[in-house]
Design an enzyme around this catalytic site. Structure first.
Site, PDB file in Angstrom:
ATOM      1  N   ARG A   1      -3.847   3.840  -1.285  1.00  0.00           N
ATOM      2  CA  ARG A   1      -4.230   3.022  -1.983  1.00  0.00           C
ATOM      3  C   ARG A   1      -3.714   1.472  -1.658  1.00  0.00           C
ATOM      4  NH1 ARG A   1      -3.405   5.668  -7.942  1.00  0.00           N
ATOM      5  NH2 ARG A   1      -3.505   7.893  -7.393  1.00  0.00           N
TER       6      ARG A   1
ATOM      7  N   ASN B   1       0.902  -1.205  -0.078  1.00  0.00           N
ATOM      8  CA  ASN B   1      -0.248  -0.142   0.096  1.00  0.00           C
ATOM      9  C   ASN B   1       0.732   1.257   0.027  1.00  0.00           C
ATOM     10  OD1 ASN B   1       0.331  -0.580   3.154  1.00  0.00           O
ATOM     11  ND2 ASN B   1      -0.360   1.440   2.911  1.00  0.00           N
ATOM     12  N   CYS B   2       0.199   2.372  -0.415  1.00  0.00           N
ATOM     13  CA  CYS B   2       0.808   3.691  -0.429  1.00  0.00           C
ATOM     14  C   CYS B   2      -0.065   4.405   0.675  1.00  0.00           C
ATOM     15  CB  CYS B   2       1.164   4.270  -1.424  1.00  0.00           C
ATOM     16  SG  CYS B   2      -0.338   4.842  -2.387  1.00  0.00           S
ATOM     17  N   ALA B   3      -0.180   5.721   0.361  1.00  0.00           N
ATOM     18  CA  ALA B   3      -0.922   6.772   1.446  1.00  0.00           C
ATOM     19  C   ALA B   3      -2.356   6.227   1.310  1.00  0.00           C
ATOM     20  CB  ALA B   3      -0.629   7.932   1.312  1.00  0.00           C
TER      21      ALA B   3
END
Length: 539
Positions: free
Chosen positions: A472, A468-470
């Site tokens: 998504r 994951n990122c911030a």
């Protein structure tokens, strides 16, 4: 290829999550030491000043070790197994790489065209990492070495060795192979990087000299790549790397903020590279205009419900600077509207820069106030007023243009379609889908969403990689045909969906780290009775 790139992009964001708190902390300490605000309290010999200086030094631990943090952070997102051991091996391998570079450069610097007798910093091309004098490869070197060692880890960690070599199995085996790999990498770095450094210095001059045109292009690309999740590759080299300033815009801005705040010279003249950190203006002013247009064009009977949906998403964009929850409400309905948004974002930044606005304004209102407006208010209030006036004008431009286009082309944004807009409670959701826990009580909302998300991705067995990122979930699936539709994902609580072959991005919002943890629990305990969440046939 896109799958690999999206995993790298998500992994790059891991260390960035540490920056907001320490950045705000340093910003406040700089303001509270400024004699323009606190008068005689800003005496360097006084206890007040010294305590603030100690706190500020603690905050600099993150920014002064960004290369090391990027090296450590990447395997958290890229390693497929034994993440903690991967982090350990990457850290020691990255340090070993820099020791190799320092030793080779010290002995054979003339051969490589590098003078290791120079002091670090400036135009020497040298720096110090964890006490090691080495070539300044910035976050680029850290990302390359971390990616290389993690790649080795993923392919060799589980390799079975003969019993008599068992002591060298696992992390030890990875470290052994990585030792020789980074030796070669160090030699190649000394051969190639000095020329690359000269190119970066030339690029810094070119980008700054390009003026408003360069600012427009940078801001447009940063925004237009949001749907692909590859925007990290645009802003990271500028904001955290040395493309336009020696240590990255964030570090060099904060380092010199006290000097800038006490100078009456134009900020644009003092820090021309700040034009490449104006992309946050589209988050504050642009997103506000878009939200107002979506509210205004909704059916009158739906406006109250639309407001309930838009206000949290807009506040997230304006205050924090995370725009996906709002932008993805119209992106896949009308991608061309998002392209217009990117064009306007670039135009707004370019106009602001041409009127003298510069700084470190890539985030939301918190960043603007902490790093820019409060410290600069005394000597640069004119620039702040100019920025706000231009921003308010663009709110009006966004509102008028988006309202016209939504109505003209009958874009089915929130509240304009015929579908029911009901905000369901947790109990409604549980009853509808028949989701219960082992003891018969309703499952937690994140557990519910995790189960539904994994099912929509084709089940645990269809997931090859999950990160994951911030905002998504970034997933690589084995069979893309098993992935459900955008509408199905939205029904599970997602905001939107991006698909590129087997590379899937599920846009969730700011609670994605917690959802990722729930997904990891389900993924790792798929065949365990410890996690006993069941779905009725109705689900």
């Amino acid at each position: 290829m896109f799958s690999a790139i999206q995993r790298l992009g998500g992994a790059m964001f891991t260390p960035v999550l540490l920056f907001p708190f320490v950045g705000i902390l340093i910003g406040f300490t700089i303001v509270l030491k400024n004699p323009l605000f606190v008068g005689d309290l800003a005496d360097k010999n006084g206890m007040y000043y010294q305590i603030l200086q100690v706190i500020e030094e603690g905050g600099w631990a993150v920014f002064r070790n960004m290369a090391l943090l990027f090296a450590i952070g990447l395997p958290i997102g890229l390693a497929k197994t034994a993440h903690a051991r991967a982090v350990m091996v990457v850290m020691i391998s990255y340090l070993t790489f820099n020791y190799f570079v320092g030793a080779m450069g010290g002995f054979w610097g003339d051969y490589f065209g590098v003078d290791f007798s120079q002091a670090i910093g400036g135009t020497s091309g040298l720096t110090e990492i964890a006490g090691i004098k080495t070539l300044d490869t910035g976050i680029f070197g850290a990302i390359i070495i971390a990616s290389l060692v993690t790649w080795i880890h993923n392919r060799t960690f589980d390799k079975q060795l003969p019993a008599y070599l068992g002591i060298f199995q696992g992390a030890s085996f990875v470290a052994m192979i990585s030792f020789f790999a980074v030796f070669i990498a160090a030699w190649l770095t000394l051969m190639i990087w000095p020329s690359f450094q000269h190119g970066i210095l030339n690029m810094q001059s070119f980008m700054i000299e390009s003026g408003s045109l360069g600012v427009w292009l940078y801001t447009f690309l940063e925004r237009i790549l949001i749907p692909t999740g590859l925007h990290h590759f645009v802003y990271t080299p500028f904001v955290f790397g040395n493309v336009v300033t020696p240590n990255g815009i964030t570090v060099d801005w904060i380092t010199n903020l006290e000097v800038f705040s006490q100078s009456s010279e134009s900020i644009k003249d003092l820090f021309p590279a700040g034009g490449f950190a104006l992309h946050g203006n589209s988050k504050i002013f642009g997103c506000t205009g878009i939200s107002l247009a979506m509210y205004y064009t909704a059916k009158p009977e739906n406006r109250q419900k639309v407001a309930a949906l838009l206000i949290p998403a807009t506040l997230t964009a304006v205050v924090i600077g995370v725009t996906e929850p709002l932008e993805f409400t119209f992106l896949f309905i009308a991608p061309w509207l998002f392209a217009i948004h990117a064009l306007l974002a670039g135009t707004m930044a370019a106009i602001m820069y041409s009127f003298g606005v510069s700084g470190n304004m890539g985030g939301g209102l918190i960043d603007f106030v902490t790093f820019n407006w409060i410290p600069l208010l005394d000597n640069h209030s004119g620039m702040i007023a100019t920025q706000i006036v231009i921003g308010l004008c663009f709110i009006a431009i966004y509102f008028v243009l988006f309202s016209y286009l939504i109505v003209k082309f009958n874009v089915q944004t929130a509240g304009r379609g015929d579908s029911e807009m009901k905000l369901h409670t947790k109990q409604d959701f549980n009853q509808k889908h028949g989701i219960t826990s082992k003891d018969g009580n309703a499952a937690k909302p994140l557990q519910i969403q995790a189960i539904k998300t994994i099912a929509a991705l084709g089940g645990v067995e269809n997931i090859a990689d999950l990160s994951n990122c911030a905002t998504r979930l970034r997933v690589t699936v084995r069979d893309a045909s098993k992935v459900q539709s955008l509408e199905h994902f939205v029904s599970t609580g997602a905001l939107s969906l991006v698909t590129r072959g087997n590379a899937i991005q599920v846009i969730i919002g700011l609670n994605v780290p917690q959802l990722r943890e729930e997904c990891d629990l389900i993924y790792s305990a798929a065949n365990s009775t410890d996690v006993d969440l069941t779905l009725s046939p109705a689900a």
